[in-house]
Design a protein around this motif. Structure first.
Motif, short mmCIF file in Angstrom:
data_model
loop_
_atom_site.label_atom_id
_atom_site.label_comp_id
_atom_site.label_asym_id
_atom_site.label_seq_id
_atom_site.Cartn_x
_atom_site.Cartn_y
_atom_site.Cartn_z
N LEU A 88 158.93 47.57 -31.31
CA LEU A 88 158.19 46.25 -31.44
C LEU A 88 159.04 45.07 -31.05
CD1 LEU A 88 156.33 47.04 -34.94
CD2 LEU A 88 155.23 46.83 -32.50
N ARG A 145 157.26 40.35 -33.74
CA ARG A 145 156.29 41.52 -34.56
C ARG A 145 156.85 42.09 -35.73
NH1 ARG A 145 151.15 40.14 -33.59
NH2 ARG A 145 150.68 40.50 -31.65
N VAL A 164 150.06 45.45 -32.40
CA VAL A 164 150.59 46.44 -33.08
C VAL A 164 149.92 47.65 -33.63
CG1 VAL A 164 152.00 46.73 -35.14
CG2 VAL A 164 152.02 44.55 -34.05
#
Length: 889
Positions: free
Chosen positions: A478, A482, A468
């Protein structure tokens, strides 16, 4: 600190008048002060301590003169850089800034004690901690200034590398340096944990122990620096002799080879892990066999205090030798890990049964089962880590396991020292809430460290796909797992900040609240870890099914030109909720809404500021009307609500103050539009850097600090309630609001500086040499310097009132308002100067903003070449990064 700085300000002044001035100044500062202390402290211990220092000061003066003569022999260019970087920036700005911050807590404690009719002796803990921390800071900065005279390659030669620390392949000097720095950190954290305490020492031995900690930290720094100085001086003489003979000193320089790969940690860390976990089990056994009616809280609080530290040792020892898979060692890990878990939880189960709480026995059993499951999964990670290639395994052991482990250990140790402060003040049994807060915060930190370990078990070829970054966060590119993990991690961080704000409150009725907040954080932390495990399993499956990972060509990442709509929607809701709250307050006159406005007002201003620049390329009328509507509703309605509220309460002055702020808001909006257009004209690479570094990284970082200040107010309200005692939280509320407002204004100035072409922003930047000489100063720059320094002092004063639970002090509002007005003036000046220069440049060259953007792209290469030469530049970015004015960051 000031005395040491005076030695380096004019090193080439060797006339008798100046040397006599230094001698007299040093004599009055040291010997006369020590004699006064001896007269004022008749105790034998302190008298001996002062006499020892009186003998030490003349030696220090002689060494200072020798070092001053060495500085004077530097070349003109080196001397200029030395004075600018070490004497001015390191000493006058960094050193005196940190010492000024430490000063205000003692002043605030003394004022509070005087107002409550107590003696100044209730502030002795804070005074002693301030003295110890200040002495260590002075010593460290002065030693750093002295080391600045040595050649860089010799300094690097005598640095202790992490590779040798993790393998314990150290000689006597390196081991002494490593142990000395560990001692300095522990002593500093102990003093910092006692900083801000209100209470006298209970016994003389407790006071002497504080003296010993102060002396031990300073002595460790002294031993390290003297030994290192002797070695460097010896090498410098050797280089001079070789150069005189015509030899190249680098050919004869013996350097230690640090190019080896690290596949395991030293047995030293495994032994520490075994010793610590065994000690924790012993405490649990003692708790289980003792009488349940006696000293239960003492044993339980000590167990809460030590458990996180032992957990760090256990995790570090578990992954210390990932490639050692022999049966004896594997069985050793199983017996060690599981016996600690089951023995500890079994003793607490026995404790609950003996206390007559059979309904609570399910909790220790559940903990033991969780420990067993965690051991099974960690064993899989250990196997995967052992299968990494040599370079990746070295990177994991050094950076992920050891360096990140130390970064986790230091804050855990700090919160534990905050708990020991409570133990010293109120006794072990009265610190249940503080011990619980410390234990939960430590568990959160350890959980995040374990997440890093799991992430480090993924090979680097696949790690980038599951990492990330701020770029992905800005556009929300994402996967769902996540996003869930990020949300859970935000909850964990919020719980940690709130518990840290509640650490100083030891009311028994808050124990249930702390447990509830801690349970939420633990559950979310476990969810974060589960999400990371799921990502790890996906990466492992991808690695097994993919072919030819090394044949993959790197994909060129696209540049970010706008942020996601998600952030705009959140900011829009938050900013409009703020002015709605003020309108409700103007109608109801509920004083609780005023405290709520102090909590959320800076965050609302920051959210609107960030929203303004999140989509700089959107120039259509619909989006501009959206921004204008949001601005008018936010600025005008909130200020009108503020003015009506104060008018109904009979405060004409504050009513006029609220109305006068409306034109200031319109000035910020007008110049903000110009800066937004300037950002849109920048090259794509610059827009990408602006959004990622300035908007996302700096904006999110400031939001975290502001959330902490808000939780300080919330913690105070949780203790005092929302009734009549809520007035005791006014100092904390106002101080937190002002400090958060200062941060917002700093972010505004950073955005303004980054929004214009570099050639325009750097034209207003001064070097440290010019600042040290007070040369080439324009009138505007002198005013800006005065405003920044004054605001910094105001922020230090306000920070000393954060967490205060006393009757409202009008000086908080006065000082905060003065600092806010000055910093607002500084922000207006910066924005006006930048927009004016940009306009004049367009008129002079006849270029549009887009043409200036293209010219900026052509100058980008020259800018990169100048970066190394511009390290001594004094800019707003440097001020924030160094913690100069916003030291509370």
């Amino acid at each position: 600190m000031a005395m040491g700085i005076s030695f380096g300000l004019k090193p080439r002044r060797t006339d008798k008048f100046y040397l006599s001035f230094l001698t007299v100044q040093f004599f009055f500062f040291t010997e006369v002060t020590e004699i006064s202390l001896i007269i004022g402290h008749p105790t034998t211990f302190q008298t001996v301590f002062c006499v020892v220092r009186m003998i030490f000061w003349p030696l220090t003066f002689w060494i200072g003169l020798r070092i001053r003569s060495k500085i004077a022999r530097l070349s003109d260019e080196k001397l200029s850089n030395y004075i600018a970087l070490y004497v001015f920036r390191g000493g006058m700005i960094m050193g005196l800034g940190q010492l000024s911050f430490l000063l205000f807590a003692s002043i605030q404690c003394h004022i509070t004690a005087s107002a409550e009719g107590e003696s100044w002796r209730t502030c002795r803990r804070t005074l002693y901690s301030q003295t110890g921390l200040g002495g260590m800071i002075c010593f460290f900065i002065l030693l750093k200034a002295v080391s600045g005279m040595a050649p860089r390659h010799l300094l690097e030669k005598h640095m202790v590398s992490l590779k040798r620390v993790v393998t314990m392949n150290l000689n006597v000097y390196e081991f002494t340096t490593f142990a000395g720095y560990c001692t300095v950190v522990c002593c500093g954290l102990f003093l910092l944990g006692n900083y801000g305490a209100e209470g006298d020492f209970h016994t003389k031995w407790e006071e002497r122990f504080c003296f010993i900690v102060m002396a031990l930290g300073t002595t460790s720094l002294l031993v390290i620096s003297v030994w290192k100085g002797i070695l460097i001086r010896k090498d410098m003489k050797l280089e001079e002799s070789l150069a005189a003979k015509g030899h190249n000193p680098e050919q004869h320089e013996a350097r230690q080879d640090d190019s080896f790969e690290v596949s395991k940690l030293s047995w030293f860390y495994v032994i520490i892990s075994v010793f610590g976990s065994t000690f924790e089990s012993a405490i649990s056994v003692v708790a289980g066999v003792r009488n349940p009616d006696s000293e239960k809280l003492e044993v339980e609080n000590i167990a809460h205090l030590l458990m996180p530290i032992i957990a760090i040792f256990m995790i570090g020892g578990f992954f210390a030798k990932p490639r050692l898979n022999s049966k004896p060692y594997v069985w050793f890990l199983r017996i060690h890990f599981l016996s600690i878990a089951w023995v500890t939880e079994a003793m607490w189960l026995v404790w609950e049964l003996r206390r007559g709480h059979p309904e609570r026995i399910a909790l220790p059993i559940a903990y033991a089962i969780c420990w067993t499951g965690a051991f099974h999964k960690l064993s899989q990670f250990r196997t995967s880590i052992g299968n990494l290639c040599d370079s990746e395994l070295t990177n994991f052991l050094i950076n992920t396991l050891f360096a990140s482990g130390m970064q986790t250990f230091v804050p855990v140790l700090f919160v534990n020292f905050k708990t020991t402060q409570c133990f010293f003040e109120d006794g072990t049994a009265a610190c249940t809430v503080t011990a619980l807060c410390s234990a939960y915060i430590s568990c959160f930190l350890i959980c995040l460290w374990v997440v890093k370990i799991v992430h480090g078990a993924v090979p680097s070829a696949l790690r980038s796909e599951f990492t990330v970054s701020l770029k992905k966060i800005a556009v929300l590119d994402l996967p769902i797992i996540r996003l869930v993990q990020g949300s859970l991690m935000s909850v964990v961080g919020s719980c940690g900040l709130l518990l840290f704000a509640m650490m100083k409150n030891n009311r028994i009725d808050l124990e249930a609240t702390v447990n509830e907040i801690g349970a939420v954080g633990i559950i979310c932390g476990a969810g974060t870890l589960i999400c990371e495990v799921v990502c790890y399993d996906r990466a492992k499956q991808h690695m097994q099914t993919s072919t030819g990972l090394q044949d993959k060509s790197p994909v060129q990442q696209e540049k970010i030109l706008e942020c996601s709509w998600f952030f705009l929607i959140i900011n829009f809701i938050f900013t409009n909720a703020y002015w709605v709250m003020w309108c409700v307050y103007a109608v109801s006159l509920d004083d609780r809404l005023e405290l709520l406005s102090d909590i959320i007002s800076p965050s609302a201003v920051l959210c609107f500021t960030l929203t303004f620049f999140m989509k700089p390329l959107r120039k259509d009328k619909l989006y501009r009307r959206f921004l204008y509507f949001q601005f008018v509703s936010f600025a005008t309605f909130s200020e009108l609500g503020y003015a009506v509220t104060k008018y109904r309460k009979g405060s004409i002055l504050t009513t006029l103050f609220g109305l006068c702020r409306i034109p200031i808001w319109f000035f910020f909006y007008r110049n903000g539009i110009k800066l937004r257009d300037s950002v849109a004209s920048l090259p794509k690479e610059k827009i990408h850097e602006f959004l990622v570094d300035t908007i996302m990284q700096r904006g999110l970082g400031v939001i975290v600090t502001m959330v902490f200040f808000s939780f300080e107010t919330i913690s105070c309200l949780a203790v005092q309630g929302l009734g009549e005692n809520a007035v005791l939280c006014a100092n904390t509320s106002h101080a937190s609001a002002f400090l958060s407002g200062y941060l917002v204004l700093f972010v505004m100035q950073s955005i303004a500086v980054k929004a214009v072409p570099t050639s325009i922003s750097e034209s207003s930047v001064l070097t440290f040499e010019e600042v040290a000489r007070l040369d080439n100063f324009k009138k505007r720059q002198k005013i800006q310097g005065f405003l920044i320094i004054t605001t910094g002092l105001c922020s230090f004063f306000l920070l000393s009132y954060v967490g205060s639970e006393a009757q409202p002090n009008s000086s908080v509002a006065i000082v905060g308002s003065v600092g806010g007005i000055l910093l607002c003036g500084q922000a207006i000046m910066v924005m006006f100067v930048l927009t004016t220069k940009m306009k004049h440049r367009q008129e002079r060259t006849g270029q549009s903003l887009s043409s200036l953007g293209k010219e900026e792209a052509d100058e980008e290469e020259n800018e990169k070449k100048k970066k190394k030469k511009g390290r001594n530049r004094l800019s707003l970015g440097a001020i924030e990064d160094e913690g100069l004015v916003g030291g509370f960051l």
